[in-house]
Each structure stands twice: as C-alpha cells, then as structure tokens.
Scaffold this active site. Structure first.
Site, short mmCIF file in Angstrom:
data_model
loop_
_atom_site.label_atom_id
_atom_site.label_comp_id
_atom_site.label_asym_id
_atom_site.label_seq_id
_atom_site.Cartn_x
_atom_site.Cartn_y
_atom_site.Cartn_z
N HIS A 171 33.68 32.41 50.07
CA HIS A 171 34.77 33.38 50.19
C HIS A 171 34.17 34.78 50.35
CE1 HIS A 171 38.23 30.89 49.39
NE2 HIS A 171 37.84 30.54 48.17
N HIS A 221 30.90 27.82 46.64
CA HIS A 221 32.27 27.95 47.12
C HIS A 221 32.72 29.42 47.10
CE1 HIS A 221 36.60 26.56 47.33
NE2 HIS A 221 36.74 27.80 46.89
N GLU A 222 32.60 30.04 45.93
CA GLU A 222 33.05 31.43 45.81
C GLU A 222 32.19 32.35 46.67
OE1 GLU A 222 35.83 31.80 44.64
OE2 GLU A 222 35.99 29.91 43.57
N HIS A 269 33.13 35.52 53.82
CA HIS A 269 34.30 35.79 54.65
C HIS A 269 34.68 37.27 54.56
CE1 HIS A 269 38.46 33.88 55.91
NE2 HIS A 269 37.88 34.51 56.90
ZN ZN Z 1 38.46 28.92 47.01
#
Ligand code: ZN
Length: 698
Positions: A494, A490-491, A497
């Site tokens: 990010h 998940h991280e 991104h």
């Molecule tokens: Zn998040």
C-alpha cells in the site's frame, strides 16, 4: 488494510503563517525536513482549534467559488474546490492517524466531538445548491472542455460526490439526510472506541507455572514482561492482542484456558456492558439502509458498489459463492484431520473453535515437520524490513534511507526517506510496528500527506505503515511469524502505491482508487515475501546470519496450502456477513446475534470455525471504510494472483513487467477506470484460476 481519512475534499498540505503569538503548530509553517508533521510540538489541545479554523477557512474558500461572477469553469470551480481546505486536510490526516495509532482519552473525546461537526461541514458543501449548480454547469459541458483524462475523472468524481451526497434531493429530504449522516458519524466512532476498550479490558493472568504447559520459551518470556508492565510481577499475562493470543492458542496445552481467551476474543462488544456494540451496529445498519433508500438505492451495498469494480451486490455474491463451496469442502476435510489427531492422542472430545490453532499446529508438525517457531528466527523484524526494501529496489530501483532528524510521535516509530535510483526525493515512510494500548489492532497504511502536482506545484507523499507485530523481549529481537511477514509486505505494498503515485490531483492520487482495486498493490507484495528465491535473500538467522536453509523453504512450500480451507472459510464467512448486513432493504433495527446466526446458517458455516469478525467487533465494516467491501481482499486476490503470474512466468524481477506495473498501476492512482489500467498492464482481463490454484481450491 488501508485506512482512509474520510473527507470529500482532500487537498495538498498547507504552509501558511499567522500571528507570532499563536503557538498552535497547525497555524505555523512547518520547518521540519520535507515539512513533515512536527510531532514534538503538536499537543492534544491543538487539534480542536485547528479543525474549527480549517472548516472556517474552507467555508470561506467555497463561498469565494460561489461568488465568482465569471461563468463556472473547470479551473474556477472543480480545481478551486480541489485546492480548498488545506488546513482541514492536514489536521484531519494527522489527527485520525494519531487517533488510530497513538490515542488517549483526550483524543477520543475530540474524535467524538468533531465527528458530527465534520459531517455537518461536509453536508454544508455537498448540499449547497449554488455550488452544485456550478459543478453541474461544468459537468454538462464536459465534452467541449478539452480536459485531460485525469481532469475528466476528477470532474466525474466531484459530480458523483454531490449527487451521492444528496444534492438532487428536496429540502425536507436533505434535512433528513443531514440527521442520518450526523448520527452515523457519532455511532461509527463510538463502535471503534468500544472495540479498542474491549481489546484492552481482558487479561488472562497466569499464576501457576504448570498453566504455561506447551508454550515456547519466547512466548513465556513475552507474557512475563507483559505481566511486569501491568504490575503482576512474577506472573504471566496474555491479552487479546494477536501477538499474545495467537501463540497461546497455537501452543497452550491447557484447553480450558484456550477456551477462556478465545471466548473473550469472540465476545468483544457483546458483553451487555457499557461497551456493548449490538444496539450501535444494528442502528448503523438501519441508518445506512435509510440513507441508501433516500438517495434512490435499494440497499447500502448498491450505493457502495456502484463505485467499485464489482458494481453490484450480485457480482460480489457470485464471486463469494464460487469460492465458498470448494473452500468449505476443504475446511471440513481439515476439521476431520484435526479431530483424528484429537482421538489419536487418546482424547474423546469434539473439536471446538479454540482447539483449531492448537491441533492445526500439531497436524502441520506431523505432516510437514514444520512449526511456526522454527521459522521465527529467520524473520527478525529488521531483516524482513530490509527484504521489503530490497524487493522494491529490485523492481523499481528505489532506495530507502533511515532519517533520524525527522520528528516522530512514539519511540517505536522509524522514518525513512525514499529516493529514486538517481537519488531524486520521492517521499517519506514512517514505520510503527509494535502493539500498545494506545493503538488499535490490525495493520494499515495511511498518509500524512498525499502526492499531487497541481499547476507544477509538486507535493511529495508522506505516509506510514502500522502493525501489531511480536515485540522484542529482553534477550531476543523482534522475531516475526510468517503471517506477520506477509502483513508487513502487504502494508508496504500500500505504501508503494502512495509513494510511486504520479498524479496531478490529490483526490485521485496514490491509493485513492476503487475500493476493490486498492488491495492489488498490497497483496501482490505478499507473493514476493513468500517466494523461495526472495526468502533466500532476506530470511537470515538472527544469530548465525545464515540464510534460511533449502530444506525449510521446501517445507514452507509443501505446507503453503495447509489450513487454507480454514483461512478461506473464516474470511469468506465474514464477507458474506458484511454483504448480508448491507443488502437489507428495510431500515429495521435487527437483533445482531440472531441475524448473524441466520447469516452463517444460510452458508452452512461449520461449528468448529467462527466467522473471522463477529458483528460486534467487525470494525472494518462498522467503523472503518469497508462496509459492503470486506470482499475486496479476495476480489483483489484474483487480480494479484493473475498479475504475479506474469512475473513468475518470466522472472521475479522482470524489468518490463515491473516498469509496466509501476507506470500503469502504481503511478496512476484513481485517474482512470481500474479495469482499463489492469488490462494495460496485463494485456487482458484477469483470470480466476491462479487464485484457485494458489489456495489449493483447484
Ligand atoms: Zn490492505
């Protein structure tokens, strides 16, 4: 979670020099590789002078913009503001990241001291009439300026910042707003600091071996090492940090001890001591209403949501309500199963919240012959990191190379250089994965420097991923739980991104997007993390090296919807609580526990489940950036489930979709409306069904 460094004017990193006698590293050129922060030289005492000078310099830059005798243009006003405040941006990014991941009393005292000063600094800019007149002048002619779509968006954002920052208010109301902002800035810092101290204040010290009954060997060993570190040689210590508490709740046969640790966890900030957060949070909620009203909004949620995809509180409640009923129904069914297990074991007590993990683990074992400890050996931290890198490589062709020559702020931190397939440098990624007392709980991504490219001045991103994962012990490497694996991916999402951003202006680059769009790039990565085809590639036994057996993958798949009622209800309850706090229309200070009880009663939360975050430690909304925004995870899950289905229906590493996701979502930051970006990737608006199916709610 994504951590935002909350400055309106975010600009590229500085490189400037000053007198030789000045040893403050923020005032010198950084000679480190890729101008990464020279952590070995940055001392606690450097932050305050750097903040002060940073604010002073930006004030001068703003004055120069105002004094410009030429008519206001996009370049001499909007772009000039975007370029201002380099030093302040740099020191803020380093400081706030350190205050979250590696803090101490001295940094915490700087945080408290600097908060009202930064709030004032920001107000001085946003409430400056002459500056706003220039911005307004440019804004009014925007249709005749021949701006690029990104420039148009930047102009919109600045204009909105001023209006939302109170630029249209009269002097008396401006003064009132300044007071509110100042007080809020201090209270939100205090709230977070209190939770951190409460996290560290509790210790469950076990002295008798029989009190370890049921705990797996590695958990016992971790607790023995924790005890040693805290000066309790020969005993065992459990703390409220998740890698310590969750296994205890899952496996400890000692019901009274489970109750003890769980009760301590859910009462953080609610102990009527000097760290109590009740008064602070009700004051925060009241001040937010007052501020929203002052700016012409009915509630704080209305103020926040106008900038999100959801737009209104009504739209958020609509989604939450749609999911609540099927989720609660499923949670009740799960509670019944757990209660049945309790009776079958010959007990006659009622299921309580501190029993949930323990019996869920038992039911899972009985139903699917699967328990957490069977999986851990396949999730050695290094293998999981390689898995995340491999997925990014297969999707986007990018690669990750460890760099030992880049300074870090702690020995646990590792640094990677990220490169394109053709070896062009993309950016730098730091990883920092183990809990310690100086780090707040949870996991997040943040940047030390954002990607930008103003006037051909190419600035590459520098960012980091933080977690609180299971630590290695004396005879075992770090072996992650399946949940921790998902969090790592998940991280990392990010991170992608931020890394693959290809924008001009830092204010719109990377993950600076609508708050309910920001979790799309992160959550979509979790789909790859748990996909059988991908598991086969990276989940290898830490000793034998063999890939995870098909039989275990089948079990994971079969159990994937297990306990989803609980997980969804626990999460949705927190989203409702957040929305309830932030749709108050009167600035009255309420009694938080009473308010929370009412809020939970309204949705009919069952007594066996506690809301994921109770108000006194709901850091996301009272000290983070997720106020009226905790719903964003499920909002984005509609998007990520729908987006991932595109891959699932073609191929997991389909190059056409990967390319399109990179170009239309990851590269674009906040330069365009999120729904426009999404539709460009998917060819249509998102559908909710893939989410319902994934969670077993349909
Ligand atoms: Zn998040």
């Amino acid at each position: 979670m994504k951590q935002a460094v909350r400055l309106v004017f975010v600009a590229v990193i500085l490189i400037f020099s000053c007198s030789k006698t000045d040893q403050n590293p923020f005032f010198t050129e950084w000679k480190t590789p890729f101008q990464t922060p020279p952590f070995q030289k940055i001392k606690d005492q450097h932050y305050m002078p750097a903040f002060e000078k940073g604010m002073k310099l930006q004030k001068q830059e703003i004055q120069t913009i105002i004094n410009n005798p030429e008519t206001a243009t996009f370049e001499n006003t909007i772009e000039a503001m975007e370029k201002s405040g380099e030093l302040l941006t740099t020191v803020s990014h380093v400081f706030y990241n350190m205050n979250s991941a590696n803090t101490n009393d001295s940094l915490q005292s700087v945080a408290k001291k600097i908060a009202p000063l930064l709030s004032k600094h920001q107000d001085d800019i946003l409430l400056n009439d002459s500056l706003f007149q220039r911005v307004q002048l440019v804004y009014e002619q925007k249709d005749n300026l021949d701006l690029t779509p990104e420039q148009n968006k930047l102009l919109d954002e600045y204009y909105k910042d001023f209006v939302r920052g109170g630029a249209n208010l009269d002097e008396a109301k401006k003064a009132e707003l300044r007071e509110i902002n100042k007080e809020l800035s201090v209270l939100t810092v205090q709230f977070g600091e209190n939770v951190l101290k409460e996290d560290n204040a509790f210790e469950l010290v076990i002295e008798k071996e029989e009190d370890l009954a049921g705990l797996p060997e590695n958990v016992i060993q971790g607790a023995a090492e924790a005890a040693k570190g805290k000066g309790y040689e020969g005993k065992w210590v459990f703390t409220l940090h998740k890698p310590s508490m969750i296994p205890f709740l899952q496996y400890s046969e000692k019901r009274d001890l489970r109750e003890k640790i769980f009760t301590a966890y859910i009462n953080r900030g609610n102990n009527n001591n000097e760290l109590d957060n009740k008064k602070i949070l009700s004051r925060i909620a009241a001040l937010r209403v007052k501020k929203a009203n002052l700016l012409g909004y009915k509630t704080h949620a209305d103020f926040v949501l106008e900038k999100n995809m959801a737009k209104t509180p009504g739209a958020v409640y609509e989604l939450l309500n749609k999911l609540w009923e099927p989720a609660l129904k499923m949670a009740k069914k799960e509670a019944y199963e757990l209660q049945t297990m309790i009776f079958e074991e010959g007990n006659n007590f009622q299921l309580k919240p501190w029993d949930w993990w323990y019996y869920a683990e038992k039911v899972k074992k009985a139903k699917y012959d699967l328990d957490e400890e069977m999986l851990r050996p396949y999730f050695k931290l290094e293998n999981v990191i390689n898995g995340a890198f491999m997925v990014a490589n297969k999707l986007y062709g990018i690669r990750f190379e460890e760099r030992k020559d880049i300074p870090t702020y702690h020995e646990d931190v590792k640094v990677f250089e990220v490169k394109e397939a053709d070896v062009t440098h993309i950016g730098i990624l730091y990883t920092d994965y183990f809990p310690r007392e100086s780090k707040r709980g949870g996991a997040w991504m943040s940047d030390f420097r954002k990607q930008s490219n103003i006037g051909g001045n190419k600035v590459t991103p520098v960012l980091y991923n933080v977690g609180n994962f299971s630590k290695p012990t004396a005879d075992q490497p770090s072996l992650l739980s399946f949940e921790e694996v998902n969090t790592l991916f998940h991280e990392f999402g990010h991170g992608l991104h931020a890394l693959l951003s290809n924008c001009t202006y830092p204010k719109l680059s990377g993950s600076d997007v609508a708050w309910d769009f920001v979790e799309l790039p992160s959550q979509i990565m979790e789909n790859w993390a748990s996909d059988p085809e991908v598991l086969k590639m990276y989940a290898k036994h830490y000793e034998a090296g063999e890939p995870i057996p098909d039989e275990l993958i089948e079990k994971i798949k079969a159990a994937s919807k297990f306990n989803q009622g609980f997980a969804t209800v626990e999460y949705l309850a927190a989203s409702f609580l957040d929305m309830d706090w932030h749709t108050l229309t009167e600035p009255t200070e309420l009694e938080p526990i009473e308010f929370e009880n009412q809020s939970m009663k309204k949705i009919g939360l069952i007594s066996e489940i506690v809301v994921r975050y109770r108000s006194p430690y709901f850091r996301h909304i009272f000290s983070g950036s997720y106020s009226a925004g905790y719903y964003v995870y499920i909002w984005a899950e509609v998007l990520d489930a729908d987006a991932f289905r595109a891959f699932k229906e073609t191929s997991l590493f389909d190059q056409k979709y990967a390319q399109s996701f990179r170009e239309n979502i990851l590269a674009k930051g906040g330069t365009e409306d999120p729904m426009t970006l999404y539709k460009r990737f998917r060819g249509r608006e998102p559908e909710i069904d893939p989410l319902l199916i994934k969670r077993g709610l349909k």
